[in-house]
Write a protein that holds these residues in place. Sequence first.
Motif, PDB file in Angstrom:
ATOM      1  N   UNK A   1       6.020  31.547  57.676  1.00 15.51           N
ATOM      2  CA  UNK A   1       6.913  30.714  57.027  1.00 15.51           C
ATOM      3  C   UNK A   1       8.467  30.939  57.856  1.00 15.51           C
ATOM      4  N   UNK A   2       8.987  30.204  57.948  1.00 19.45           N
ATOM      5  CA  UNK A   2      10.243  30.047  58.542  1.00 19.45           C
ATOM      6  C   UNK A   2      11.404  30.674  57.762  1.00 19.45           C
ATOM      7  N   UNK A   3      12.269  31.127  58.426  1.00 22.29           N
ATOM      8  CA  UNK A   3      13.530  32.100  57.689  1.00 22.29           C
ATOM      9  C   UNK A   3      14.469  31.027  57.260  1.00 22.29           C
ATOM     10  N   UNK A   4      14.861  31.137  56.087  1.00 21.20           N
ATOM     11  CA  UNK A   4      15.872  30.106  55.422  1.00 21.20           C
ATOM     12  C   UNK A   4      17.349  30.777  55.797  1.00 21.20           C
ATOM     13  N   UNK A   5      18.476  29.731  55.880  1.00 22.42           N
ATOM     14  CA  UNK A   5      19.627  29.890  56.184  1.00 22.42           C
ATOM     15  C   UNK A   5      20.267  30.673  54.876  1.00 22.42           C
ATOM     16  N   UNK A   6      21.057  31.603  55.209  1.00 20.72           N
ATOM     17  CA  UNK A   6      21.709  32.226  53.953  1.00 20.72           C
ATOM     18  C   UNK A   6      22.800  30.945  53.691  1.00 20.72           C
ATOM     19  N   UNK A   7      23.258  31.147  52.329  1.00 18.57           N
ATOM     20  CA  UNK A   7      24.439  30.082  51.845  1.00 18.57           C
ATOM     21  C   UNK A   7      25.892  30.415  52.835  1.00 18.57           C
ATOM     22  N   UNK A   8      26.106  31.323  53.081  1.00 17.14           N
ATOM     23  CA  UNK A   8      27.263  31.571  54.074  1.00 17.14           C
ATOM     24  C   UNK A   8      26.945  31.637  55.526  1.00 17.14           C
ATOM     25  N   UNK A   9      26.047  31.010  55.963  1.00 17.87           N
ATOM     26  CA  UNK A   9      25.540  30.942  57.301  1.00 17.87           C
ATOM     27  C   UNK A   9      26.577  30.590  58.313  1.00 17.87           C
ATOM     28  N   UNK A  10      27.368  29.638  57.967  1.00 21.22           N
ATOM     29  CA  UNK A  10      28.598  29.180  58.926  1.00 21.22           C
ATOM     30  C   UNK A  10      29.591  30.104  59.079  1.00 21.22           C
ATOM     31  N   UNK A  11      29.787  30.671  57.637  1.00 21.12           N
ATOM     32  CA  UNK A  11      30.851  31.791  57.858  1.00 21.12           C
ATOM     33  C   UNK A  11      30.764  32.767  58.739  1.00 21.12           C
ATOM     34  N   UNK A  12      29.272  33.250  58.392  1.00 14.48           N
ATOM     35  CA  UNK A  12      28.829  34.464  59.360  1.00 14.48           C
ATOM     36  C   UNK A  12      28.954  33.993  60.626  1.00 14.48           C
ATOM     37  N   UNK A  13      28.382  32.908  61.166  1.00 14.93           N
ATOM     38  CA  UNK A  13      28.253  32.385  62.440  1.00 14.93           C
ATOM     39  C   UNK A  13      29.730  32.503  62.944  1.00 14.93           C
ATOM     40  N   UNK A  14      30.881  31.958  62.532  1.00 19.42           N
ATOM     41  CA  UNK A  14      32.038  31.983  62.809  1.00 19.42           C
ATOM     42  C   UNK A  14      32.645  33.351  63.094  1.00 19.42           C
ATOM     43  N   UNK A  15      32.561  34.298  62.157  1.00 20.51           N
ATOM     44  CA  UNK A  15      32.772  35.677  62.241  1.00 20.51           C
ATOM     45  C   UNK A  15      31.970  36.233  63.553  1.00 20.51           C
ATOM     46  N   UNK A  16      31.125  35.874  63.810  1.00 19.32           N
ATOM     47  CA  UNK A  16      30.280  36.637  65.058  1.00 19.32           C
ATOM     48  C   UNK A  16      30.880  36.128  66.385  1.00 19.32           C
ATOM     49  N   UNK A  17      31.353  34.727  66.264  1.00 19.42           N
ATOM     50  CA  UNK A  17      31.939  33.971  67.628  1.00 19.42           C
ATOM     51  C   UNK A  17      33.263  34.862  67.604  1.00 19.42           C
ATOM     52  N   UNK A  18      33.992  35.002  66.506  1.00 21.29           N
ATOM     53  CA  UNK A  18      35.197  35.458  66.802  1.00 21.29           C
ATOM     54  C   UNK A  18      35.266  36.877  67.370  1.00 21.29           C
TER      55      UNK A  18
END
Length: 110
Positions: A1-18
């Motif tokens: 089964x595929x892993x689902x995205x967290x509700x704050x996926x984009x926020x976490x993604x941006x934090x990782x980029x920074x």
Amino acid sequence: MARTRAADFEEKQRGLLDKAAEVFADLGMEKASMAQIATHSQVSKALLYHYYPSKDALIFAIIITHLEELEAAIEEADDPTLPPQQRACAGWSARCWSAIAARTTSTRCS
């Protein structure tokens, strides 16, 4: 089964980029590792790899994000009613213009 995205996926993604951008700025792209980025971001390597499958993907995402932000800032600052020289300069911040002006003395925006 595929892993689902967290509700704050984009926020976490941006934090990782920074955080990754900070590591790349400190160590350079060649010397920085995914392990160092994960440590600096205070996440596990597994979570970092969930968001970005490789260091190259992470670097590419940082570049794309910065280009999108630059494009949005230029579009927001654009004023078609201004003369061409002022219109071209409207998208630049004072800090950027100072750096450009230091290299050239030919044309200045006012």
